[in-house]
Design a protein around this motif. Structure first.
Motif, PDB file in Angstrom:
ATOM      1  N   VAL A 152      21.740 -50.253  42.365  1.00 26.14           N
ATOM      2  CA  VAL A 152      22.614 -51.277  42.935  1.00 26.14           C
ATOM      3  C   VAL A 152      24.085 -50.862  42.896  1.00 26.14           C
ATOM      4  O   VAL A 152      24.810 -51.030  43.889  1.00 26.14           O
ATOM      5  CB  VAL A 152      22.396 -52.620  42.216  1.00 26.14           C
ATOM      6  N   PRO A 153      24.601 -50.297  41.781  1.00 18.88           N
ATOM      7  CA  PRO A 153      26.016 -49.897  41.792  1.00 18.88           C
ATOM      8  C   PRO A 153      26.338 -48.884  42.873  1.00 18.88           C
ATOM      9  O   PRO A 153      27.414 -48.924  43.475  1.00 18.88           O
ATOM     10  CB  PRO A 153      26.222 -49.318  40.388  1.00 18.88           C
ATOM     11  N   LEU A 154      25.404 -47.972  43.145  1.00 20.18           N
ATOM     12  CA  LEU A 154      25.644 -46.960  44.174  1.00 20.18           C
ATOM     13  C   LEU A 154      25.702 -47.589  45.561  1.00 20.18           C
ATOM     14  O   LEU A 154      26.553 -47.229  46.391  1.00 20.18           O
ATOM     15  CB  LEU A 154      24.541 -45.904  44.112  1.00 20.18           C
ATOM     16  N   VAL A 155      24.822 -48.535  45.837  1.00 18.28           N
ATOM     17  CA  VAL A 155      24.826 -49.206  47.131  1.00 18.28           C
ATOM     18  C   VAL A 155      26.106 -50.011  47.315  1.00 18.28           C
ATOM     19  O   VAL A 155      26.724 -50.002  48.388  1.00 18.28           O
ATOM     20  CB  VAL A 155      23.578 -50.104  47.264  1.00 18.28           C
ATOM     21  N   VAL A 156      26.516 -50.709  46.266  1.00 16.72           N
ATOM     22  CA  VAL A 156      27.766 -51.478  46.338  1.00 16.72           C
ATOM     23  C   VAL A 156      28.954 -50.543  46.559  1.00 16.72           C
ATOM     24  O   VAL A 156      29.881 -50.848  47.328  1.00 16.72           O
ATOM     25  CB  VAL A 156      27.948 -52.316  45.063  1.00 16.72           C
ATOM     26  N   ALA A 157      28.942 -49.387  45.910  1.00 14.71           N
ATOM     27  CA  ALA A 157      30.033 -48.430  46.075  1.00 14.71           C
ATOM     28  C   ALA A 157      30.093 -47.908  47.505  1.00 14.71           C
ATOM     29  O   ALA A 157      31.182 -47.744  48.073  1.00 14.71           O
ATOM     30  CB  ALA A 157      29.857 -47.270  45.097  1.00 14.71           C
ATOM     31  N   LEU A 158      28.951 -47.645  48.110  1.00 20.33           N
ATOM     32  CA  LEU A 158      28.936 -47.186  49.500  1.00 20.33           C
ATOM     33  C   LEU A 158      29.483 -48.264  50.439  1.00 20.33           C
ATOM     34  O   LEU A 158      30.258 -47.969  51.358  1.00 20.33           O
ATOM     35  CB  LEU A 158      27.519 -46.808  49.910  1.00 20.33           C
ATOM     36  N   ALA A 159      29.062 -49.500  50.218  1.00 16.78           N
ATOM     37  CA  ALA A 159      29.535 -50.583  51.081  1.00 16.78           C
ATOM     38  C   ALA A 159      31.032 -50.815  50.923  1.00 16.78           C
ATOM     39  O   ALA A 159      31.772 -50.923  51.914  1.00 16.78           O
ATOM     40  CB  ALA A 159      28.762 -51.867  50.779  1.00 16.78           C
ATOM     41  N   LEU A 160      31.494 -50.872  49.676  1.00 17.55           N
ATOM     42  CA  LEU A 160      32.921 -51.112  49.437  1.00 17.55           C
ATOM     43  C   LEU A 160      33.770 -49.936  49.909  1.00 17.55           C
ATOM     44  O   LEU A 160      34.815 -50.113  50.548  1.00 17.55           O
ATOM     45  CB  LEU A 160      33.149 -51.380  47.953  1.00 17.55           C
ATOM     46  N   GLY A 161      33.337 -48.722  49.586  1.00 12.92           N
ATOM     47  CA  GLY A 161      34.086 -47.553  50.018  1.00 12.92           C
ATOM     48  C   GLY A 161      34.121 -47.405  51.527  1.00 12.92           C
ATOM     49  O   GLY A 161      35.148 -47.031  52.100  1.00 12.92           O
ATOM     50  N   GLY A 162      32.996 -47.722  52.194  1.00 13.60           N
ATOM     51  CA  GLY A 162      32.989 -47.654  53.650  1.00 13.60           C
ATOM     52  C   GLY A 162      33.931 -48.656  54.285  1.00 13.60           C
ATOM     53  O   GLY A 162      34.616 -48.351  55.273  1.00 13.60           O
ATOM     54  N   LEU A 163      33.983 -49.862  53.721  1.00 11.51           N
ATOM     55  CA  LEU A 163      34.888 -50.871  54.265  1.00 11.51           C
ATOM     56  C   LEU A 163      36.349 -50.475  54.043  1.00 11.51           C
ATOM     57  O   LEU A 163      37.179 -50.566  54.964  1.00 11.51           O
ATOM     58  CB  LEU A 163      34.603 -52.224  53.608  1.00 11.51           C
ATOM     59  N   LEU A 164      36.673 -50.018  52.828  1.00 10.06           N
ATOM     60  CA  LEU A 164      38.047 -49.594  52.552  1.00 10.06           C
ATOM     61  C   LEU A 164      38.428 -48.375  53.387  1.00 10.06           C
ATOM     62  O   LEU A 164      39.567 -48.256  53.862  1.00 10.06           O
ATOM     63  CB  LEU A 164      38.208 -49.295  51.065  1.00 10.06           C
ATOM     64  N   GLY A 165      37.470 -47.454  53.570  1.00 14.74           N
ATOM     65  CA  GLY A 165      37.748 -46.289  54.402  1.00 14.74           C
ATOM     66  C   GLY A 165      37.994 -46.657  55.853  1.00 14.74           C
ATOM     67  O   GLY A 165      38.857 -46.067  56.511  1.00 14.74           O
ATOM     68  N   SER A 166      37.263 -47.644  56.353  1.00 16.17           N
ATOM     69  CA  SER A 166      37.480 -48.098  57.725  1.00 16.17           C
ATOM     70  C   SER A 166      38.858 -48.725  57.893  1.00 16.17           C
ATOM     71  O   SER A 166      39.552 -48.479  58.888  1.00 16.17           O
ATOM     72  CB  SER A 166      36.388 -49.094  58.122  1.00 16.17           C
ATOM     73  N   VAL A 167      39.246 -49.552  56.921  1.00 11.66           N
ATOM     74  CA  VAL A 167      40.575 -50.169  56.992  1.00 11.66           C
ATOM     75  C   VAL A 167      41.664 -49.107  56.919  1.00 11.66           C
ATOM     76  O   VAL A 167      42.672 -49.155  57.663  1.00 11.66           O
ATOM     77  CB  VAL A 167      40.738 -51.203  55.861  1.00 11.66           C
ATOM     78  N   LEU A 168      41.486 -48.105  56.051  1.00 11.11           N
ATOM     79  CA  LEU A 168      42.464 -47.026  55.950  1.00 11.11           C
ATOM     80  C   LEU A 168      42.556 -46.247  57.260  1.00 11.11           C
ATOM     81  O   LEU A 168      43.660 -45.913  57.715  1.00 11.11           O
ATOM     82  CB  LEU A 168      42.089 -46.099  54.797  1.00 11.11           C
ATOM     83  N   ALA A 169      41.409 -45.954  57.864  1.00 10.11           N
ATOM     84  CA  ALA A 169      41.404 -45.222  59.133  1.00 10.11           C
ATOM     85  C   ALA A 169      42.095 -46.026  60.227  1.00 10.11           C
ATOM     86  O   ALA A 169      42.876 -45.473  61.028  1.00 10.11           O
ATOM     87  CB  ALA A 169      39.963 -44.905  59.530  1.00 10.11           C
ATOM     88  N   TRP A 170      41.836 -47.298  60.279  1.00  9.10           N
ATOM     89  CA  TRP A 170      42.450 -48.153  61.291  1.00  9.10           C
ATOM     90  C   TRP A 170      43.964 -48.193  61.145  1.00  9.10           C
ATOM     91  O   TRP A 170      44.709 -47.965  62.106  1.00  9.10           O
ATOM     92  CB  TRP A 170      41.842 -49.557  61.173  1.00  9.10           C
ATOM     93  N   ARG A 171      44.433 -48.460  59.941  1.00  9.79           N
ATOM     94  CA  ARG A 171      45.869 -48.561  59.733  1.00  9.79           C
ATOM     95  C   ARG A 171      46.567 -47.204  59.895  1.00  9.79           C
ATOM     96  O   ARG A 171      47.692 -47.127  60.402  1.00  9.79           O
ATOM     97  CB  ARG A 171      46.163 -49.127  58.343  1.00  9.79           C
ATOM     98  N   LEU A 172      45.914 -46.128  59.477  1.00 11.62           N
ATOM     99  CA  LEU A 172      46.514 -44.801  59.623  1.00 11.62           C
ATOM    100  C   LEU A 172      46.616 -44.409  61.094  1.00 11.62           C
ATOM    101  O   LEU A 172      47.634 -43.840  61.525  1.00 11.62           O
ATOM    102  CB  LEU A 172      45.685 -43.774  58.853  1.00 11.62           C
ATOM    103  N   GLY A 173      45.564 -44.699  61.870  1.00 11.23           N
ATOM    104  CA  GLY A 173      45.620 -44.384  63.290  1.00 11.23           C
ATOM    105  C   GLY A 173      46.704 -45.159  64.011  1.00 11.23           C
ATOM    106  O   GLY A 173      47.414 -44.608  64.868  1.00 11.23           O
ATOM    107  N   VAL A 174      46.854 -46.428  63.656  1.00 13.55           N
ATOM    108  CA  VAL A 174      47.908 -47.240  64.278  1.00 13.55           C
ATOM    109  C   VAL A 174      49.288 -46.730  63.869  1.00 13.55           C
ATOM    110  O   VAL A 174      50.224 -46.671  64.692  1.00 13.55           O
ATOM    111  CB  VAL A 174      47.728 -48.721  63.883  1.00 13.55           C
ATOM    112  N   TRP A 175      49.432 -46.328  62.623  1.00 14.56           N
ATOM    113  CA  TRP A 175      50.732 -45.865  62.131  1.00 14.56           C
ATOM    114  C   TRP A 175      51.135 -44.535  62.767  1.00 14.56           C
ATOM    115  O   TRP A 175      52.310 -44.324  63.114  1.00 14.56           O
ATOM    116  CB  TRP A 175      50.681 -45.744  60.609  1.00 14.56           C
ATOM    117  N   LEU A 176      50.172 -43.597  62.906  1.00 13.24           N
ATOM    118  CA  LEU A 176      50.480 -42.289  63.480  1.00 13.24           C
ATOM    119  C   LEU A 176      50.496 -42.305  65.004  1.00 13.24           C
ATOM    120  O   LEU A 176      51.000 -41.349  65.614  1.00 13.24           O
ATOM    121  CB  LEU A 176      49.449 -41.255  62.999  1.00 13.24           C
ATOM    122  N   GLY A 177      49.953 -43.336  65.604  1.00 18.04           N
ATOM    123  CA  GLY A 177      49.910 -43.401  67.059  1.00 18.04           C
ATOM    124  C   GLY A 177      51.236 -43.805  67.663  1.00 18.04           C
ATOM    125  O   GLY A 177      52.270 -43.896  66.980  1.00 18.04           O
ATOM    126  N   PRO A 178      51.234 -44.074  68.956  1.00 22.86           N
ATOM    127  CA  PRO A 178      52.468 -44.505  69.630  1.00 22.86           C
ATOM    128  C   PRO A 178      53.018 -45.785  69.016  1.00 22.86           C
ATOM    129  O   PRO A 178      52.291 -46.580  68.425  1.00 22.86           O
ATOM    130  CB  PRO A 178      52.020 -44.712  71.082  1.00 22.86           C
TER     131      PRO A 178
END
Length: 220
Positions: free
Chosen positions: A126-152
Protein backbone atom coordinates in the motif's frame (compact mmCIF):
# COMPACT_ATOMS: atom_id res chain seq x y z
CA UNK A 1 -13.23 -75.96 32.85
CA UNK A 2 -11.68 -73.67 30.23
CA UNK A 3 -9.16 -70.97 31.08
CA UNK A 4 -10.47 -67.41 30.83
CA UNK A 5 -9.49 -65.59 27.68
CA UNK A 6 -7.07 -62.74 28.20
CA UNK A 7 -8.39 -59.44 26.83
CA UNK A 8 -6.34 -57.94 23.99
CA UNK A 9 -3.81 -55.37 25.05
CA UNK A 10 -4.86 -51.73 24.56
CA UNK A 11 -3.50 -49.98 21.50
CA UNK A 12 -0.13 -48.45 21.99
CA UNK A 13 -0.43 -44.71 22.55
CA UNK A 14 2.71 -42.72 21.88
CA UNK A 15 1.13 -39.48 22.95
CA UNK A 16 2.09 -40.08 26.55
CA UNK A 17 5.73 -40.57 25.57
CA UNK A 18 5.96 -37.51 23.35
CA UNK A 19 8.32 -34.95 24.72
CA UNK A 20 7.92 -31.29 23.83
CA UNK A 21 11.26 -29.60 23.80
CA UNK A 22 11.87 -25.88 23.86
CA UNK A 23 14.50 -24.73 21.38
CA UNK A 24 17.68 -23.49 23.00
CA UNK A 25 18.16 -19.81 23.54
CA UNK A 26 19.37 -18.02 20.43
CA UNK A 27 18.16 -20.68 18.02
CA UNK A 28 15.90 -19.45 15.19
CA UNK A 29 12.26 -20.32 15.66
CA UNK A 30 10.40 -21.38 12.51
CA UNK A 31 7.28 -19.35 11.88
CA UNK A 32 4.06 -20.80 10.50
CA UNK A 33 3.56 -17.79 8.33
CA UNK A 34 5.82 -16.29 5.70
CA UNK A 35 7.54 -13.04 6.32
CA UNK A 36 5.50 -9.97 5.53
CA UNK A 37 8.42 -8.28 3.90
CA UNK A 38 10.23 -5.26 5.28
CA UNK A 39 8.93 -3.36 8.24
CA UNK A 40 6.75 -0.30 8.10
CA UNK A 41 9.71 2.03 8.56
CA UNK A 42 11.47 0.55 5.56
CA UNK A 43 8.32 0.69 3.46
CA UNK A 44 7.71 4.30 4.46
CA UNK A 45 11.29 5.19 3.58
CA UNK A 46 11.01 3.50 0.19
CA UNK A 47 7.68 5.22 -0.45
CA UNK A 48 9.23 8.60 0.32
CA UNK A 49 12.07 7.93 -2.11
CA UNK A 50 9.63 6.91 -4.86
CA UNK A 51 7.49 9.99 -4.26
CA UNK A 52 10.53 12.26 -4.54
CA UNK A 53 11.94 10.59 -7.65
CA UNK A 54 8.60 10.55 -9.49
CA UNK A 55 7.93 14.17 -8.57
CA UNK A 56 11.33 15.32 -9.85
CA UNK A 57 10.71 13.42 -13.09
CA UNK A 58 7.87 15.87 -13.69
CA UNK A 59 10.49 18.42 -14.77
CA UNK A 60 11.35 16.21 -17.74
CA UNK A 61 7.68 15.90 -18.60
CA UNK A 62 7.35 19.68 -18.56
CA UNK A 63 10.30 20.11 -20.92
CA UNK A 64 8.97 17.48 -23.33
CA UNK A 65 5.53 19.06 -23.25
CA UNK A 66 7.01 22.45 -24.08
CA UNK A 67 9.06 20.95 -26.92
CA UNK A 68 6.48 18.62 -28.50
CA UNK A 69 3.23 20.49 -28.02
CA UNK A 70 1.74 22.21 -31.10
CA UNK A 71 1.97 25.97 -31.12
CA UNK A 72 -1.17 28.08 -31.09
CA UNK A 73 -0.63 31.08 -33.44
CA UNK A 74 -1.93 34.49 -32.39
CA UNK A 75 -2.09 37.79 -34.24
CA UNK A 76 -2.35 41.27 -32.79
CA UNK A 77 -4.22 44.18 -34.35
CA UNK A 78 -4.38 47.76 -33.15
CA UNK A 79 -7.20 50.26 -33.52
CA UNK A 80 -6.10 53.64 -32.25
CA UNK A 81 -4.44 52.76 -28.98
CA UNK A 82 -6.40 49.58 -28.35
CA UNK A 83 -4.77 46.25 -29.12
CA UNK A 84 -6.79 43.17 -29.95
CA UNK A 85 -5.33 39.66 -30.02
CA UNK A 86 -7.09 36.81 -31.77
CA UNK A 87 -6.38 33.36 -33.15
CA UNK A 88 -4.78 33.35 -36.55
CA UNK A 89 -6.45 30.05 -37.41
CA UNK A 90 -9.84 30.11 -35.74
CA UNK A 91 -10.64 26.59 -36.96
CA UNK A 92 -7.35 25.05 -35.91
CA UNK A 93 -7.09 22.27 -33.38
CA UNK A 94 -3.79 23.31 -31.84
CA UNK A 95 -5.43 24.13 -28.50
CA UNK A 96 -6.80 20.59 -28.28
CA UNK A 97 -3.39 19.25 -29.24
CA UNK A 98 -1.82 21.02 -26.25
CA UNK A 99 -3.99 19.06 -23.82
CA UNK A 100 -3.65 15.86 -25.84
CA UNK A 101 0.14 16.06 -25.89
CA UNK A 102 0.28 16.54 -22.13
CA UNK A 103 -2.10 13.63 -21.54
CA UNK A 104 -0.19 11.21 -23.77
CA UNK A 105 3.15 12.14 -22.26
CA UNK A 106 1.74 11.83 -18.73
CA UNK A 107 0.35 8.37 -19.52
CA UNK A 108 3.74 7.28 -20.85
CA UNK A 109 5.52 8.63 -17.77
CA UNK A 110 3.00 6.86 -15.55
CA UNK A 111 3.52 3.52 -17.30
CA UNK A 112 7.31 3.83 -17.02
CA UNK A 113 7.22 4.83 -13.35
CA UNK A 114 4.84 1.98 -12.51
CA UNK A 115 7.14 -0.50 -14.30
CA UNK A 116 10.25 0.89 -12.62
CA UNK A 117 8.67 0.69 -9.17
CA UNK A 118 7.65 -2.91 -9.77
CA UNK A 119 11.15 -3.92 -10.93
CA UNK A 120 12.66 -2.21 -7.90
CA UNK A 121 10.32 -3.77 -5.35
CA UNK A 122 8.24 -6.66 -6.59
CA UNK A 123 6.31 -7.23 -3.37
CA UNK A 124 4.37 -4.02 -3.83
CA UNK A 125 2.38 -2.80 -0.88
CA UNK A 126 0.00 0.00 0.00
CA UNK A 127 2.73 2.59 0.77
CA UNK A 128 4.28 2.01 -2.65
CA UNK A 129 0.96 2.47 -4.45
CA UNK A 130 0.24 5.65 -2.50
CA UNK A 131 3.72 6.93 -3.33
CA UNK A 132 3.17 6.33 -7.05
CA UNK A 133 -0.17 8.12 -6.98
CA UNK A 134 1.08 11.08 -4.96
CA UNK A 135 4.34 11.38 -6.87
CA UNK A 136 2.54 11.17 -10.21
CA UNK A 137 0.14 13.93 -9.23
CA UNK A 138 2.91 16.19 -7.92
CA UNK A 139 5.00 15.46 -11.01
CA UNK A 140 2.10 16.41 -13.27
CA UNK A 141 1.59 19.70 -11.44
CA UNK A 142 5.32 20.43 -11.65
CA UNK A 143 5.36 19.67 -15.38
CA UNK A 144 2.35 21.88 -15.99
CA UNK A 145 3.69 24.86 -14.09
CA UNK A 146 7.21 24.47 -15.52
CA UNK A 147 5.91 24.33 -19.08
CA UNK A 148 3.81 27.44 -18.56
CA UNK A 149 6.72 29.27 -16.93
CA UNK A 150 9.25 28.40 -19.68
CA UNK A 151 6.76 28.94 -22.49
CA UNK A 152 5.68 32.19 -24.10
CA UNK A 153 4.61 34.99 -21.82
CA UNK A 154 1.05 35.04 -20.61
CA UNK A 155 0.77 38.79 -21.28
CA UNK A 156 -0.40 38.46 -24.88
CA UNK A 157 -1.05 42.20 -25.28
CA UNK A 158 2.53 43.06 -24.38
CA UNK A 159 3.76 40.28 -26.65
CA UNK A 160 1.65 41.61 -29.54
CA UNK A 161 3.04 45.09 -29.03
CA UNK A 162 6.58 43.73 -28.95
CA UNK A 163 6.32 41.81 -32.24
CA UNK A 164 4.19 44.42 -34.02
CA UNK A 165 0.86 44.65 -35.76
CA UNK A 166 -0.13 41.65 -37.89
CA UNK A 167 2.87 39.54 -36.85
CA UNK A 168 2.17 35.96 -35.78
CA UNK A 169 3.39 34.88 -32.36
CA UNK A 170 2.85 31.91 -30.08
CA UNK A 171 0.15 31.75 -27.48
CA UNK A 172 1.13 30.87 -23.91
CA UNK A 173 0.87 27.26 -22.84
CA UNK A 174 -2.41 26.52 -21.16
CA UNK A 175 -3.78 23.24 -19.90
CA UNK A 176 -7.47 23.51 -20.57
CA UNK A 177 -8.47 20.09 -19.24
CA UNK A 178 -7.14 19.90 -15.69
CA UNK A 179 -8.20 16.26 -15.59
CA UNK A 180 -5.04 15.55 -17.59
CA UNK A 181 -3.12 15.97 -14.34
CA UNK A 182 -4.57 12.63 -13.21
CA UNK A 183 -3.20 10.73 -16.21
CA UNK A 184 0.20 10.08 -14.66
CA UNK A 185 -0.96 8.72 -11.27
CA UNK A 186 -3.71 6.69 -12.92
CA UNK A 187 -1.34 5.00 -15.37
CA UNK A 188 1.35 4.44 -12.73
CA UNK A 189 -1.00 2.74 -10.26
CA UNK A 190 -2.74 0.71 -12.95
CA UNK A 191 0.49 -0.61 -14.47
CA UNK A 192 2.03 -1.39 -11.10
CA UNK A 193 -1.01 -3.24 -9.79
CA UNK A 194 -1.33 -5.19 -13.02
CA UNK A 195 2.32 -6.28 -12.97
CA UNK A 196 2.12 -7.18 -9.29
CA UNK A 197 -0.99 -9.30 -9.89
CA UNK A 198 0.59 -11.11 -12.84
CA UNK A 199 4.24 -11.46 -11.89
CA UNK A 200 4.49 -10.58 -8.21
CA UNK A 201 5.48 -13.14 -5.55
CA UNK A 202 2.74 -15.36 -4.22
CA UNK A 203 2.23 -16.15 -0.55
CA UNK A 204 2.26 -19.91 0.16
CA UNK A 205 -1.03 -21.47 1.19
CA UNK A 206 -1.35 -22.05 4.95
CA UNK A 207 -0.49 -25.63 5.91
CA UNK A 208 -2.64 -27.52 8.37
CA UNK A 209 -0.92 -28.94 11.47
CA UNK A 210 0.38 -32.45 10.78
CA UNK A 211 -0.16 -32.13 7.04
CA UNK A 212 2.79 -33.07 4.90
CA UNK A 213 3.58 -30.87 1.90
CA UNK A 214 2.61 -32.33 -1.43
CA UNK A 215 5.80 -32.83 -3.47
CA UNK A 216 3.79 -32.79 -6.68
CA UNK A 217 2.03 -29.48 -6.00
CA UNK A 218 3.18 -26.67 -8.26
CA UNK A 219 5.48 -24.21 -6.58
CA UNK A 220 4.15 -20.73 -6.16
Amino acid sequence: MTAPLNPPPPPHDDSAHQVWQTPPAGAPVASAYPEDGPGMKTEAREAAVITLVVTVAGALLGLLWLWLTPHVPLVGEVSGRTWTVYLKDSEGEQAIGVDGTFTLLALAFGAVSGLAAFLWRRRGGVPLVVALALGGLLGSVLAWRLGVWLGPTSDVIAHARAVGKGVTFQAPLRLGAKAALLSWPFAAVLVHLGLTALFGPRDPEPQQPGERPDPFSPAR
